[in-house]
Write a protein that holds these residues in place. Structure first.
Motif, PDB file in Angstrom:
ATOM      1  N   GLY A  93       4.504   0.368 -17.485  1.00 19.05           N
ATOM      2  CA  GLY A  93       4.409   0.267 -16.027  1.00 19.05           C
ATOM      3  C   GLY A  93       3.116  -0.453 -15.670  1.00 19.05           C
ATOM      4  N   SER A  94       3.063  -1.060 -14.484  1.00 21.68           N
ATOM      5  CA  SER A  94       1.781  -1.684 -14.109  1.00 21.68           C
ATOM      6  C   SER A  94       0.751  -0.595 -13.813  1.00 21.68           C
ATOM      7  CB  SER A  94       1.919  -2.682 -12.962  1.00 21.68           C
ATOM      8  OG  SER A  94       2.703  -2.186 -11.932  1.00 21.68           O
ATOM      9  N   ASP A  95       1.218   0.636 -13.583  1.00 17.09           N
ATOM     10  CA  ASP A  95       0.291   1.775 -13.466  1.00 17.09           C
ATOM     11  C   ASP A  95      -0.648   1.838 -14.678  1.00 17.09           C
ATOM     12  OD1 ASP A  95       1.260   2.772 -11.103  1.00 17.09           O
ATOM     13  OD2 ASP A  95       2.448   4.364 -12.002  1.00 17.09           O
ATOM     14  N   ASN A 165       1.481  -5.420   0.505  1.00 17.03           N
ATOM     15  CA  ASN A 165       0.767  -4.148   0.441  1.00 17.03           C
ATOM     16  C   ASN A 165       1.725  -2.958   0.504  1.00 17.03           C
ATOM     17  OD1 ASN A 165      -1.599  -2.483   0.470  1.00 17.03           O
ATOM     18  ND2 ASN A 165      -1.278  -2.149   2.665  1.00 17.03           N
ATOM     19  N   ASN A 166       1.504  -2.019  -0.376  1.00 17.62           N
ATOM     20  CA  ASN A 166       2.170  -0.722  -0.303  1.00 17.62           C
ATOM     21  C   ASN A 166       1.179   0.211   0.378  1.00 17.62           C
ATOM     22  OD1 ASN A 166       3.438   1.692  -0.703  1.00 17.62           O
ATOM     23  ND2 ASN A 166       3.386   1.643  -2.942  1.00 17.62           N
ATOM     24  N   PRO A 167       1.445   0.782   1.543  1.00 13.92           N
ATOM     25  CA  PRO A 167       2.738   1.100   2.149  1.00 13.92           C
ATOM     26  C   PRO A 167       3.188   0.242   3.330  1.00 13.92           C
ATOM     27  CG  PRO A 167       1.073   2.453   3.175  1.00 13.92           C
ATOM     28  CD  PRO A 167       0.359   1.507   2.235  1.00 13.92           C
ATOM     29  N   PHE A 192      -4.748  -9.195  -8.180  1.00 12.02           N
ATOM     30  CA  PHE A 192      -3.638  -9.325  -7.238  1.00 12.02           C
ATOM     31  C   PHE A 192      -2.476  -8.489  -7.774  1.00 12.02           C
ATOM     32  CE2 PHE A 192      -6.093 -13.210  -6.567  1.00 12.02           C
ATOM     33  CZ  PHE A 192      -6.227 -13.196  -5.187  1.00 12.02           C
ATOM     34  N   ASP A 193      -2.173  -7.412  -7.079  1.00 11.95           N
ATOM     35  CA  ASP A 193      -1.059  -6.556  -7.483  1.00 11.95           C
ATOM     36  C   ASP A 193       0.179  -7.040  -6.733  1.00 11.95           C
ATOM     37  OD1 ASP A 193       0.799  -4.598  -7.973  1.00 11.95           O
ATOM     38  OD2 ASP A 193      -0.521  -2.914  -7.485  1.00 11.95           O
ATOM     39  N   GLU A 194       1.066  -7.687  -7.474  1.00 13.08           N
ATOM     40  CA  GLU A 194       2.237  -8.323  -6.851  1.00 13.08           C
ATOM     41  C   GLU A 194       3.533  -7.644  -7.302  1.00 13.08           C
ATOM     42  OE1 GLU A 194       1.746 -12.500  -7.768  1.00 13.08           O
ATOM     43  OE2 GLU A 194       0.045 -12.683  -6.404  1.00 13.08           O
ATOM     44  N   ALA A 195       3.549  -6.330  -7.209  1.00  9.47           N
ATOM     45  CA  ALA A 195       4.711  -5.558  -7.674  1.00  9.47           C
ATOM     46  C   ALA A 195       6.002  -5.971  -6.954  1.00  9.47           C
ATOM     47  CB  ALA A 195       4.450  -4.061  -7.466  1.00  9.47           C
ATOM     48  N   TYR A 196       5.862  -6.494  -5.734  1.00  8.02           N
ATOM     49  CA  TYR A 196       7.051  -6.785  -4.915  1.00  8.02           C
ATOM     50  C   TYR A 196       7.206  -8.289  -4.639  1.00  8.02           C
ATOM     51  CZ  TYR A 196       6.441  -1.806  -4.145  1.00  8.02           C
ATOM     52  OH  TYR A 196       6.297  -0.458  -4.344  1.00  8.02           O
ATOM     53  N   TYR A 197       6.553  -9.127  -5.445  1.00 11.52           N
ATOM     54  CA  TYR A 197       6.473 -10.547  -5.062  1.00 11.52           C
ATOM     55  C   TYR A 197       7.838 -11.221  -4.984  1.00 11.52           C
ATOM     56  CZ  TYR A 197       7.405 -13.003  -9.470  1.00 11.52           C
ATOM     57  OH  TYR A 197       8.017 -13.540 -10.570  1.00 11.52           O
ATOM     58  N   ARG A 223       2.325  -7.606 -12.214  1.00  7.18           N
ATOM     59  CA  ARG A 223       3.711  -7.527 -11.723  1.00  7.18           C
ATOM     60  C   ARG A 223       4.459  -6.440 -12.487  1.00  7.18           C
ATOM     61  NH1 ARG A 223       4.627 -14.060 -11.109  1.00  7.18           N
ATOM     62  NH2 ARG A 223       3.227 -14.290  -9.338  1.00  7.18           N
ATOM     63  N   THR A 224       5.699  -6.205 -12.113  1.00  4.78           N
ATOM     64  CA  THR A 224       6.407  -5.066 -12.720  1.00  4.78           C
ATOM     65  C   THR A 224       7.907  -5.297 -12.829  1.00  4.78           C
ATOM     66  OG1 THR A 224       6.823  -2.696 -12.501  1.00  4.78           O
ATOM     67  CG2 THR A 224       6.629  -3.913 -10.458  1.00  4.78           C
ATOM     68  N   PHE A 225       8.517  -4.556 -13.737  1.00  2.00           N
ATOM     69  CA  PHE A 225       9.979  -4.535 -13.845  1.00  2.00           C
ATOM     70  C   PHE A 225      10.569  -3.355 -13.078  1.00  2.00           C
ATOM     71  CE2 PHE A 225       8.849  -7.286 -17.328  1.00  2.00           C
ATOM     72  CZ  PHE A 225       9.860  -8.238 -17.295  1.00  2.00           C
ATOM     73  N   SER A 226       9.716  -2.597 -12.389  1.00  2.00           N
ATOM     74  CA  SER A 226      10.193  -1.377 -11.732  1.00  2.00           C
ATOM     75  C   SER A 226      10.891  -1.633 -10.400  1.00  2.00           C
ATOM     76  CB  SER A 226       9.020  -0.437 -11.441  1.00  2.00           C
ATOM     77  OG  SER A 226       8.419  -0.015 -12.620  1.00  2.00           O
ATOM     78  N   LYS A 227      10.636  -2.781  -9.805  1.00  2.00           N
ATOM     79  CA  LYS A 227      11.122  -2.985  -8.438  1.00  2.00           C
ATOM     80  C   LYS A 227      12.369  -3.857  -8.458  1.00  2.00           C
ATOM     81  CE  LYS A 227       7.741  -0.381  -7.347  1.00  2.00           C
ATOM     82  NZ  LYS A 227       7.997   1.002  -6.969  1.00  2.00           N
ATOM     83  N   ILE A 228      12.218  -5.176  -8.377  1.00  2.00           N
ATOM     84  CA  ILE A 228      13.443  -5.982  -8.278  1.00  2.00           C
ATOM     85  C   ILE A 228      14.294  -5.886  -9.548  1.00  2.00           C
ATOM     86  CG2 ILE A 228      12.845  -8.312  -9.143  1.00  2.00           C
ATOM     87  CD1 ILE A 228      13.978  -8.992  -6.102  1.00  2.00           C
ATOM     88  N   LEU A 234      12.197   3.042 -17.060  1.00  2.00           N
ATOM     89  CA  LEU A 234      11.806   2.647 -18.425  1.00  2.00           C
ATOM     90  C   LEU A 234      10.307   2.440 -18.561  1.00  2.00           C
ATOM     91  CD1 LEU A 234      14.529   0.104 -19.595  1.00  2.00           C
ATOM     92  CD2 LEU A 234      14.343   2.520 -20.062  1.00  2.00           C
ATOM     93  N   ARG A 235       9.628   2.191 -17.455  1.00  2.00           N
ATOM     94  CA  ARG A 235       8.194   1.976 -17.402  1.00  2.00           C
ATOM     95  C   ARG A 235       7.780   0.693 -18.126  1.00  2.00           C
ATOM     96  NH1 ARG A 235       7.141   2.838 -14.013  1.00  2.00           N
ATOM     97  NH2 ARG A 235       4.947   3.439 -14.125  1.00  2.00           N
ATOM     98  N   VAL A 236       7.849  -0.403 -17.426  1.00  2.00           N
ATOM     99  CA  VAL A 236       7.314  -1.648 -17.992  1.00  2.00           C
ATOM    100  C   VAL A 236       6.791  -2.566 -16.889  1.00  2.00           C
ATOM    101  CG1 VAL A 236       9.672  -2.536 -18.324  1.00  2.00           C
ATOM    102  CG2 VAL A 236       7.819  -3.664 -19.498  1.00  2.00           C
TER     103      VAL A 236
HETATM  104  C1  LIG Z   1       1.822  -1.925  -5.233  1.00  2.00           C
HETATM  105  C2  LIG Z   1       2.304  -1.255  -6.462  1.00  2.00           C
HETATM  106  N1  LIG Z   1       1.743  -1.567  -7.625  1.00  2.00           N
HETATM  107  C3  LIG Z   1       2.147  -0.996  -8.777  1.00  2.00           C
HETATM  108  C4  LIG Z   1       3.143  -0.051  -8.773  1.00  2.00           C
HETATM  109  C5  LIG Z   1       3.477   0.637 -10.058  1.00  2.00           C
HETATM  110  O1  LIG Z   1       4.565   0.082 -10.652  1.00  2.00           O
HETATM  111  P1  LIG Z   1       5.000   0.494 -12.110  1.00  2.00           P
HETATM  112  O2  LIG Z   1       6.275   1.217 -11.964  1.00  2.00           O
HETATM  113  O3  LIG Z   1       5.131  -0.826 -12.821  1.00  2.00           O
HETATM  114  O4  LIG Z   1       3.933   1.332 -12.726  1.00  2.00           O
HETATM  115  C6  LIG Z   1       3.760   0.320  -7.578  1.00  2.00           C
HETATM  116  C7  LIG Z   1       4.813   1.351  -7.565  1.00  2.00           C
HETATM  117  O5  LIG Z   1       5.234   1.866  -6.590  1.00  2.00           O
HETATM  118  C8  LIG Z   1       3.320  -0.300  -6.396  1.00  2.00           C
HETATM  119  O6  LIG Z   1       3.845   0.032  -5.214  1.00  2.00           O
END
Ligand SMILES: Cc1ncc(COP(=O)(O)O)c(C=O)c1O
Length: 369
Positions: A93-95, A165-167, A192-197, A223-228, A234-236
């Protein structure tokens, strides 16, 4: 024995993360079924069929450690982004990557500039290292990059830009990012956290990867595989940065941090551009439906570039939450972001969005009627 005297002092100022309520928990507690979760910005389409097939193929190999270097996944990402594989890191996860970045760069007393409200993991990673969060309030629900640059001091090590930005679902533009980077001194790493780019429609959205490609050593793109890609379970996640930067971060990484199913599914998902396209289209339709529904009810909302949105429900979201829950709808309350009369809602499928509005009408009737 007083355990609290043994632990690192900075942990006293930290609280464990409270995630969106899991569906099974709500069903168990309330004795209901058919609950929908619009709380954690997951993709309602579910994973690509190709990714599921890749997971099945890998399941029988679960006795073998995964490739600690994520060779095939890095190779596929490298092809897609036009970089060499040494510009890539992959995490649980990007976490995890956020935590590794903090562990790499922060020592007690260092400062980290971030927007408020923004993604809570920046606070977690900073506090974990006993560094100091420098919060810069959003301006009109959007990062105020001018003010964030103004908050940089000699002690600043990291600066987070959550884009979208989240939220709030808002984005900063290319021009704003250019101005920020022109002001950032060499001792500050910009993340740059682009989880939703992939969801972004705004034509002014910056191509931050270009800075990395141009050789910048003070930019990391996450970036992440968790969103789109709908692989949150799976956490990546992955990051792009100069190989020298990644070489340092890699020292903090566990050897087998990304499991074999996650690696295989992520490769297959990257190769399924149709699934990504279908997810964007579903999100755009859902967004229009939610905008319309909120407008019909005279409720304000923040226009979004992501797969979730912030809406002003006009009552305490904490009071609203259990009533929505009783109707089988899980949302995120705004109080955790300092926005008590707001909720953060994941954009769902048409029928899920409809169920949300039905539940909202009923709950508001009970609260105000
Ligand atoms: C802005 C942002 N960054 C990172 C993450 C974490 O994503 P991941 O599931 O890859 O750990 C999230 C998850 O909600 C998010 O909103």
């Amino acid at each position: 024995m007083e355990v609290s005297k043994l632990v690192r002092e900075n942990l006293a100022a930290m609280k464990p993360y409270v995630p969106g309520k899991p569906i099974e928990e709500v069903e168990r507690e309330l004795g209901i079924s058919n609950v929908i979760k619009l709380a954690s910005n997951e993709n309602p389409l579910g994973p690509s069929a190709k990714a599921v097939e890749a997971m099945m193929r890998t399941a029988a190999k679960a006795h073998i450690y995964p490739d600690g270097n994520c060779y095939y996944l890095k190779d596929e990402l490298a092809k897609q982004f036009g970089v060499s594989a040494d510009y890539l890191m992959v995490g649980n996860g990007s976490d995890e990557l956020l935590k590794l970045i903090a562990e790499t760069f922060l020592k007690p007393g260092d400062e980290v500039v971030m927007a408020q409200p923004s993604f809570s993991e920046y606070i977690f990673a900073t506090k974990l290292m006993d560094a100091k969060c420098i919060h810069v309030p959003l301006n009109n629900f959007t990062h105020d990059l001018t003010e964030m640059a103004a908050k940089i001091t000699k002690r600043t090590k990291l600066l987070f830009v959550c884009n979208p930005n989240n939220p709030t679902g808002t984005v900063v533009t290319k021009a704003e990012v250019e101005q920020l980077l022109a002001k950032v001194p060499e001792h500050v790493m910009v993340i740059f956290d682009e989880a939703y780019y992939e969801y972004v429609q705004d034509g002014d959205y910056p191509e931050t990867l270009e800075y990395v490609k141009d050789g910048a050593k003070n930019v990391i793109v996450l970036r992440t595989f968790s969103k789109i890609h709908a692989l949150a379970g799976l956490r990546v996640g992955y990051g792009l940065a100069h190989p020298e930067v990644l070489g340092w971060i890699n020292r903090t990484r566990e050897p087998f941090n990304v499991n074999i199913m996650a690696q295989a599914a992520a490769v297959a998902s990257l190769q399924d551009s149709g699934h990504v396209k279908a997810s964007v289209e579903l999100n755009e339709r859902g967004k229009a439906q939610l905008y319309k529904g909120f407008e019909e009810r005279g409720m304000k909302y923040v226009p979004t570039e992501a797969n979730f949105m912030l809406a002003k429900v006009g009552v305490s979201s904490k009071e609203l939450f259990p009533l929505l829950l009783k109707e089988g709808v899980i949302v995120r309350t705004g109080d955790i972001f300092g926005l008590d009369e707001y909720i953060r809602l994941t954009i769902g499928k048409e029928e899920e969005n409809e169920r949300f509005f039905n539940a909202l009408d009923k709950a508001l009737g009970q609260l105000t009627g």
